[in-house]
Design a protein around this motif. Structure first.
Motif, PDB file in Angstrom:
ATOM      1  N   GLU A 180       0.127  10.059  -7.134  1.00 21.34           N
ATOM      2  CA  GLU A 180      -0.843   9.626  -6.125  1.00 21.34           C
ATOM      3  C   GLU A 180      -1.792  10.776  -5.814  1.00 21.34           C
ATOM      4  O   GLU A 180      -1.369  11.851  -5.387  1.00 21.34           O
ATOM      5  CB  GLU A 180      -0.134   9.174  -4.847  1.00 21.34           C
TER       6      GLU A 180
ATOM      7  N   ASN B  58       5.152   2.821   0.415  1.00 21.23           N
ATOM      8  CA  ASN B  58       4.886   2.264  -0.911  1.00 21.23           C
ATOM      9  C   ASN B  58       6.012   2.618  -1.881  1.00 21.23           C
ATOM     10  O   ASN B  58       6.634   3.673  -1.768  1.00 21.23           O
ATOM     11  CB  ASN B  58       3.571   2.825  -1.468  1.00 21.23           C
TER      12      ASN B  58
ATOM     13  N   PHE C  69       6.408   3.487  -5.708  1.00 18.38           N
ATOM     14  CA  PHE C  69       5.695   3.874  -6.927  1.00 18.38           C
ATOM     15  C   PHE C  69       6.682   3.965  -8.080  1.00 18.38           C
ATOM     16  O   PHE C  69       7.846   4.331  -7.883  1.00 18.38           O
ATOM     17  CB  PHE C  69       5.025   5.232  -6.756  1.00 18.38           C
TER      18      PHE C  69
ATOM     19  N   LYS D  71       1.143   3.399 -13.172  1.00 21.67           N
ATOM     20  CA  LYS D  71       0.267   3.152 -12.031  1.00 21.67           C
ATOM     21  C   LYS D  71       0.787   2.005 -11.166  1.00 21.67           C
ATOM     22  O   LYS D  71       0.075   1.499 -10.300  1.00 21.67           O
ATOM     23  CB  LYS D  71      -1.153   2.845 -12.520  1.00 21.67           C
TER      24      LYS D  71
ATOM     25  N   LYS E 135       2.468   0.141  -8.261  1.00 18.14           N
ATOM     26  CA  LYS E 135       2.610   0.460  -6.840  1.00 18.14           C
ATOM     27  C   LYS E 135       2.808  -0.824  -6.048  1.00 18.14           C
ATOM     28  O   LYS E 135       2.080  -1.792  -6.226  1.00 18.14           O
ATOM     29  CB  LYS E 135       1.359   1.193  -6.339  1.00 18.14           C
TER      30      LYS E 135
ATOM     31  N   THR F  97       3.213  -2.044  -2.022  1.00 24.32           N
ATOM     32  CA  THR F  97       3.150  -1.670  -0.616  1.00 24.32           C
ATOM     33  C   THR F  97       4.076  -2.560   0.198  1.00 24.32           C
ATOM     34  O   THR F  97       4.025  -3.785   0.085  1.00 24.32           O
ATOM     35  CB  THR F  97       1.711  -1.768  -0.083  1.00 24.32           C
TER      36      THR F  97
END
Length: 368
Positions: A227, A257, A259, A264, A266, A268
């Protein structure tokens, strides 16, 4: 009129058998060479502190990186020895020193084969309350040192080598805030398997702090920027590939979040329930449970809670007053931590007027 505390949220102070809890006892005010007593309490007897040693190598936020070894009744902690930042492996039964390591540890792999270290004097200079100031920072005039950064320690051989220079990370996807800024590292953390680790890259410019999160192999290869667009704050490994990370941006506010490392991907979590920064850790057995906390609200209350990913619910364990005496780098965050079996939660607090180390029996909640 003493402070009793443990330190950061990423290490569990409760023994594998669940009978002892590691602690530090200090004076109320910290001077440069203040000594902290290191020892333990039996969880069922808070009246007697069993002193093992003392150290002057500690800070308010992260303590002396005190932790249990996988060897029964052995502990690790940082200590200044012969004018060097070192780490000690100590037997708490006979109080004998088993081994002294040539660098102070930030983290140690679960199999205790490797340790991670950094420049604690540079960290303290650039982020008060997180490092040590007993020795001068030799990199004080360098924005991004090429001979300083993250060090990998071989515990068996007691050797160490620089694996990630600060200068290397400062050159990855640079922006104008990084130019002539003071760069440094913090929060190094091995994954469960001990084959990769996370670290914060931070830089200060014009009295403003910027941050991003990277992962790396043990030898400093295969570095991945997890990030870099939002402000990163706190994290914990869910497993060997997934991480819970709190981030902040003007567009999204504060979010929790999940990860996936080296990707990439992700996800939430619920923004309505999780919209304040805290220190998240996953339950050691039920990975749907996240233990975390909050910073003081307008009533100076800090909340301690558990969030359940599976049913998207939040359970408030308690609220604790934050003493106004404990502010800035002297502050006392809750820094909640699971025991290895998940039956206990330990946390630091200043609600009694001094720093206290607290334990909650959480077993009934987990099994209902």
């Amino acid at each position: 009129n003493k402070n009793v505390f443990f330190g950061y949220y990423d290490i569990n102070p409760i023994s594998k058998r669940g009978d002892k809890i590691l602690a530090m006892v200090t004076s109320k005010i910290k001077h440069k060479n203040s000594l902290a007593k290191i020892g333990y309490y039996f969880i069922n007897n808070a009246n007697e502190f069993h002193v093992i040693d003392s150290t002057d190598l500690w800070c308010w936020q992260q303590g002396c990186r005190l932790r249990w070894s996988i060897i029964h009744n052995h502990i690790y902690y940082n200590k200044k020895i012969s004018n060097k930042y070192c780490s000690v492996l100590q037997n708490i039964e006979d109080k004998s020193t088993v081994k002294i390591f040539d660098r102070a540890f930030y983290d140690i792999s679960r199999d205790e084969k490797f340790g991670l270290s950094l420049n604690f004097s540079r960290l303290e200079r650039l982020r008060k309350g997180y490092g040590y100031s007993l020795l001068p920072d030799s990199t004080i005039n360098q924005y991004a040192p090429k001979d300083d950064g993250i060090f990998l320690v071989n515990l068996k051989k007691n050797t160490n080598k620089l694996i990630i220079p600060v200068s290397k990370i400062a050159k990855i996807n640079p922006n104008n805030t990084m130019d002539k800024a003071a760069h440094y590292f913090n929060h190094l953390s091995f994954n469960k398997a001990g084959n990769r680790f996370l670290f914060f890259h931070l830089w200060n410019k014009n009295n403003k702090r910027y941050s991003r999160l990277f992962s790396s192999n043990l030898d400093g290869s295969d570095i991945f920027l997890i990030e870099g667009n939002e402000i990163v704050s706190h994290y914990d490994w869910l497993d060997d590939k997934n991480i819970c990370l709190t981030t902040y941006s003007k567009e999204n506010g504060l979010t929790y979040n999940i990860f996936k490392d080296k990707s990439k991907l992700k996800k939430t979590l619920n923004k309505k329930l999780l919209n304040e920064d805290g220190h998240p850790t996953f339950h050691p057995k039920d990975k749907n449970l996240i233990l975390s906390d909050t910073y003081p609200d307008k009533f100076s209350k800090r909340k301690l809670f558990v969030y359940n990913i599976l049913d998207d619910s939040k359970y408030i364990i308690g609220e604790y007053s934050s003493n106004i005496f404990y502010e800035k780098d002297y502050r006392c965050d809750l820094h909640p931590r699971w025991s290895d079996d998940g039956n206990y939660v330990s946390f630091d607090s200043s609600h009694t007027g001094v720093r206290t180390l607290n334990v909650i029996n959480f077993e009934n909640y987990i099994h209902t």
